[in-house]
Enzyme design. Structure first.
Site, mmCIF file in Angstrom:
data_model
loop_
_atom_site.group_PDB
_atom_site.id
_atom_site.type_symbol
_atom_site.label_atom_id
_atom_site.label_comp_id
_atom_site.label_asym_id
_atom_site.label_seq_id
_atom_site.Cartn_x
_atom_site.Cartn_y
_atom_site.Cartn_z
ATOM 1 N N HIS A 199 22.654 50.115 35.414
ATOM 2 C CA HIS A 199 23.253 50.561 34.162
ATOM 3 C C HIS A 199 22.369 50.355 32.927
ATOM 4 C CE1 HIS A 199 24.437 46.296 34.237
ATOM 5 N NE2 HIS A 199 24.601 46.375 32.930
ATOM 6 N N LYS A 203 16.869 49.572 28.848
ATOM 7 C CA LYS A 203 16.453 48.502 27.947
ATOM 8 C C LYS A 203 14.989 48.120 28.145
ATOM 9 C CE LYS A 203 20.946 46.421 26.980
ATOM 10 N NZ LYS A 203 21.821 45.234 27.117
ATOM 11 N N HIS A 228 18.968 53.167 24.400
ATOM 12 C CA HIS A 228 18.646 52.737 25.765
ATOM 13 C C HIS A 228 19.340 53.556 26.858
ATOM 14 C CE1 HIS A 228 22.278 50.079 25.712
ATOM 15 N NE2 HIS A 228 22.219 50.208 27.028
ATOM 16 N N HIS A 261 27.874 54.420 29.944
ATOM 17 C CA HIS A 261 28.644 53.181 30.050
ATOM 18 C C HIS A 261 28.924 52.528 28.704
ATOM 19 C CE1 HIS A 261 24.546 51.497 30.030
ATOM 20 N NE2 HIS A 261 25.085 50.326 29.707
ATOM 21 N N HIS A 262 28.341 53.086 27.615
ATOM 22 C CA HIS A 262 28.662 52.590 26.270
ATOM 23 C C HIS A 262 29.546 53.562 25.499
ATOM 24 C CE1 HIS A 262 26.427 48.859 26.160
ATOM 25 N NE2 HIS A 262 25.359 49.465 26.655
ATOM 26 N N ASP A 290 30.841 45.380 32.411
ATOM 27 C CA ASP A 290 29.638 44.998 31.660
ATOM 28 C C ASP A 290 30.016 44.180 30.433
ATOM 29 O OD1 ASP A 290 26.884 44.957 30.954
ATOM 30 O OD2 ASP A 290 27.171 46.694 29.644
#
Length: 347
Positions: A199, A203, A228, A261-262, A290
């Site tokens: 995930h 980064k 990212h 996922h954000h 997360d």
């Protein structure tokens, strides 16, 4: 061991002789699994001459590499006079290992049982390479783990975070599947679990001074951080050209996890500002686990939250940050685990 002179093809019931004409390797044994006969293809495959192995136990080829559970299942089936199919790892006369798909069928003739085994050497299949489903899943999991850790090698604590996120994902997926068993196929859910570890690979492209900065980020630093997911998708796409898709199935699932996922249920997330069910299911799962692990883990730039505070926060973000159904499932799961603590889940 019985002498090979005491057992020969003359003892083979006539009804079984036709099996020796099959193009696959064939072995026929008596009820005690002593070899009565083999066909020419068996000789070619194993390297053993027929005359030298008549009367031997059929297991003389065993390599000790076949899982014990496989042999146990085989024995139980044959003891109950039931056919058995599976994969065995044996050794040829040369010492070379060979993987065989085998079906063993018990046949009763005049009150006696005989066993007919039909082998197919997997190394000789057109595909060229064979992996069992269990081994394929394990290879996939380990390969993805290596890729994820290698992308974030700068952080000595990242491996524990990635493994925990994958564990939480599995627990949440299992619980969700139990509650909604007819909605999603198991293969898709396995892909989510395996790909969850990727995930945050984006980064790797974020400067350390921003990524691990203690305290608040400036507006521009926040913008860089929020790149990212896009960086991660680019890394995945570049890697995918050199990855065997048979080992990493459904790169689309991995890409959705990395990219989204954000995102937030109310549409205020990044990078695309997706809302509700516009966000892929797999990304909605990772969003919860997360954040929960981030809250409950101590890092160099932050203290960990108490468990109850983290659970309360997750519950409060139902319908705001997180999918409402998944939130209810996760909170229920964590509270259940509170009464039955497991070190790898509650820390």
């Amino acid at each position: 061991m019985k002498s090979s002179k005491s057992i020969n093809s003359e003892l083979l019931p006539q009804k079984l002789e036709s099996y020796l004409l099959l193009s696959d390797a064939v072995i026929i044994t008596d009820h005690n699994h002593f070899i009565l006969d083999v066909n020419k293809q068996y000789e070619v495959t194993t390297g053993y001459n027929r005359k030298t192995i008549l009367g031997l136990k059929a297991g003389f080829l065993k390599s000790q590499l076949t899982p014990k559970t496989t042999h146990q299942q085989l024995k139980e089936s044959l003891l109950n006079q039931q056919p058995w199919s599976g994969v065995l790892v044996n050794r040829k006369k040369t010492g070379e290992l060979w993987h065989s798909s085998i079906t063993i069928t018990p046949l009763e003739i005049e009150g006696k049982y005989y066993y007919v085994g039909v082998f197919r050497e997997l190394e000789q299949l057109p595909q060229g390479i064979y992996l069992s489903e269990d081994r394929k899943l394990e290879t996939q999991r380990e390969l993805l783990k290596v890729l994820a850790i290698s992308c974030e090698i700068r952080d000595p604590e990242i491996e524990q975070h990635l493994v925990r996120v994958q564990q939480y994902t599995q627990y949440l997926i299992d619980e969700y599947y139990n509650e909604h068993v007819s909605e999603l196929c198991e293969t898709y859910l396995h892909n989510i679990i395996h790909c969850s570890i990727l995930h945050d690979i984006g980064k790797a492209g974020i400067p350390e001074g921003i990524l691990y900065k203690p305290g608040a980020l400036t507006f521009y630093e926040r913008q860089i951080i929020e790149m990212h997911p896009l960086l991660g998708a680019d890394i995945l796409n570049k890697m995918s050209t050199n990855i065997n898709n048979e080992l990493i199935t459904s790169l689309e699932v991995a890409e959705n996890i990395i990219l989204y996922h954000h995102e937030k249920w109310d549409g205020t997330g990044y990078p695309k500002g997706l809302k509700g069910e516009e966000i892929p299911f797999e990304a909605r799962v990772i969003a919860i686990v997360d954040v929960f692990d981030a809250l409950t883990s101590r890092r160099a730039y932050k203290d960990s939250w108490p468990l109850e505070q983290a659970i309360t926060y997750i519950a409060e973000q139902k319908g705001i940050h997180f999918d409402p159904v998944l939130t209810d499932t996760f909170v229920k799961l964590i509270r259940k685990e509170q009464s039955r603590p497991k070190p790898e889940i509650i820390h």
